[in-house]
Design a protein around this motif. Structure first.
Motif, PDB file in Angstrom:
ATOM      1  N   ARG A  87     -16.433  17.277  83.201  1.00 12.83           N
ATOM      2  CA  ARG A  87     -16.163  18.828  83.376  1.00 12.83           C
ATOM      3  C   ARG A  87     -17.402  19.433  82.767  1.00 12.83           C
ATOM      4  O   ARG A  87     -18.039  20.423  83.554  1.00 12.83           O
ATOM      5  CB  ARG A  87     -14.831  19.357  82.807  1.00 12.83           C
ATOM      6  N   ASP A  89     -20.548  18.729  82.235  1.00 17.12           N
ATOM      7  CA  ASP A  89     -21.616  18.096  82.826  1.00 17.12           C
ATOM      8  C   ASP A  89     -21.645  18.847  84.080  1.00 17.12           C
ATOM      9  O   ASP A  89     -22.733  19.476  84.627  1.00 17.12           O
ATOM     10  CB  ASP A  89     -21.840  16.680  83.176  1.00 17.12           C
ATOM     11  N   LEU A  90     -20.387  19.139  84.709  1.00 17.81           N
ATOM     12  CA  LEU A  90     -20.512  19.532  86.119  1.00 17.81           C
ATOM     13  C   LEU A  90     -20.916  20.910  86.083  1.00 17.81           C
ATOM     14  O   LEU A  90     -21.485  21.323  86.783  1.00 17.81           O
ATOM     15  CB  LEU A  90     -19.228  19.271  86.694  1.00 17.81           C
ATOM     16  N   CYS A  93     -24.492  21.853  85.755  1.00 15.68           N
ATOM     17  CA  CYS A  93     -25.067  21.692  86.976  1.00 15.68           C
ATOM     18  C   CYS A  93     -24.763  22.877  88.078  1.00 15.68           C
ATOM     19  O   CYS A  93     -25.469  23.366  88.673  1.00 15.68           O
ATOM     20  CB  CYS A  93     -24.791  20.420  87.757  1.00 15.68           C
ATOM     21  N   LEU A 137     -26.859  17.036  90.054  1.00 16.46           N
ATOM     22  CA  LEU A 137     -25.619  16.823  90.105  1.00 16.46           C
ATOM     23  C   LEU A 137     -25.171  15.427  90.744  1.00 16.46           C
ATOM     24  O   LEU A 137     -24.136  14.861  90.230  1.00 16.46           O
ATOM     25  CB  LEU A 137     -24.978  17.951  91.367  1.00 16.46           C
ATOM     26  N   ILE A 141     -22.578  12.972  88.977  1.00 14.13           N
ATOM     27  CA  ILE A 141     -21.659  12.150  89.551  1.00 14.13           C
ATOM     28  C   ILE A 141     -21.500  10.790  89.516  1.00 14.13           C
ATOM     29  O   ILE A 141     -20.598   9.690  89.430  1.00 14.13           O
ATOM     30  CB  ILE A 141     -21.455  12.579  90.889  1.00 14.13           C
ATOM     31  N   VAL A 187     -15.982  24.096  89.950  1.00 16.64           N
ATOM     32  CA  VAL A 187     -15.742  22.851  89.178  1.00 16.64           C
ATOM     33  C   VAL A 187     -14.422  22.472  89.367  1.00 16.64           C
ATOM     34  O   VAL A 187     -13.812  21.512  89.558  1.00 16.64           O
ATOM     35  CB  VAL A 187     -16.366  22.955  87.821  1.00 16.64           C
ATOM     36  N   LEU A 191     -14.498  20.394  92.959  1.00 16.76           N
ATOM     37  CA  LEU A 191     -15.542  19.222  92.376  1.00 16.76           C
ATOM     38  C   LEU A 191     -14.372  18.429  91.761  1.00 16.76           C
ATOM     39  O   LEU A 191     -14.605  17.037  92.261  1.00 16.76           O
ATOM     40  CB  LEU A 191     -16.593  19.479  91.493  1.00 16.76           C
TER      41      LEU A 191
END
Length: 207
Positions: A87, A89-90, A93, A137, A141, A187, A191
């Protein structure tokens, strides 16, 4: 499309002047915001920066490269985070697409508006503005796929392109970038569920 010819060739060995470069970039933003990309003229940019066109051509090949540089100068650097949390890291981005001020959004809006009619601008903007953040991104992933936190069957390329598509659509229509609330919602509500990882988003990995 008319190509302007440099007034003089680059001066070999001339030291870079960061103050002048920043003045040119600031003037570029002002002119593009006021007049649009197509109507922006290097003569006017140079005049506002207190220099001549030769100084611009010593640093940038032409208007397209200069405008892209000015837009990049307003944005945060692209980072590929590895915070040990999917989460987080997302979020790093997606937060790249948060516009720090209205000028950033307006410059990007003008670039986006001109792109359909200008292939050179479209290619340059895609390579320099759109692709790096989407690639970051994508790397995030794929890393979490490898760690077992993301379903390996997810369409990585599609999901990596989703955030810039939403962000640039918002810029083009509303002349504003993502804000913190919309970034977090992207997010948590888009995502993570799409990555089949909503229950794993807060899991951490220890290095």
């Amino acid at each position: 499309m008319t190509t302007e010819v440099p007034e003089s060739s680059p001066a070999a060995g001339r030291p870079r002047d960061p103050v002048l470069e920043q003045a040119i970039l600031d003037a570029t933003v002002d002119v593009v915001v006021e007049n649009g990309f197509a109507a922006a003229k290097l003569d006017e940019i140079a005049r506002r920066a207190g220099t001549g066109k030769a100084a611009i051509y010593r640093r940038w090949a032409g208007k397209t490269e200069l405008v892209i540089a000015a837009a990049q100068n307003l944005q945060a650097d692209v980072a590929v985070p590895d915070k040990g949390s999917l989460r987080e890291d997302l979020l790093v981005c997606v937060r790249h697409y948060i516009s720090p001020n209205a000028r950033t959004a307006l410059v990007l809006a003008n670039v986006l508006a001109a792109m359909p009619r200008d292939r050179e601008l479209r290619d340059a903007a895609g390579a320099s503005i759109g692709r790096p953040a989407a690639d970051a991104l994508r790397v995030v992933i794929e890393r979490w796929v490898g760690r077992g936190a993301v379903d390996p069957s997810v369409p990585v390329d599609l999901l990596a392109s989703l955030v810039p598509a939403v962000a640039f659509h918002r810029v083009a229509l509303r002349h504003e970038g993502l804000d913190e609330t919309s970034a977090v919602a992207m997010v948590d509500n888009v995502l993570l569920p799409a990555l089949a990882a909503s229950q794993l988003g807060t899991a951490t990995i220890h290095h």
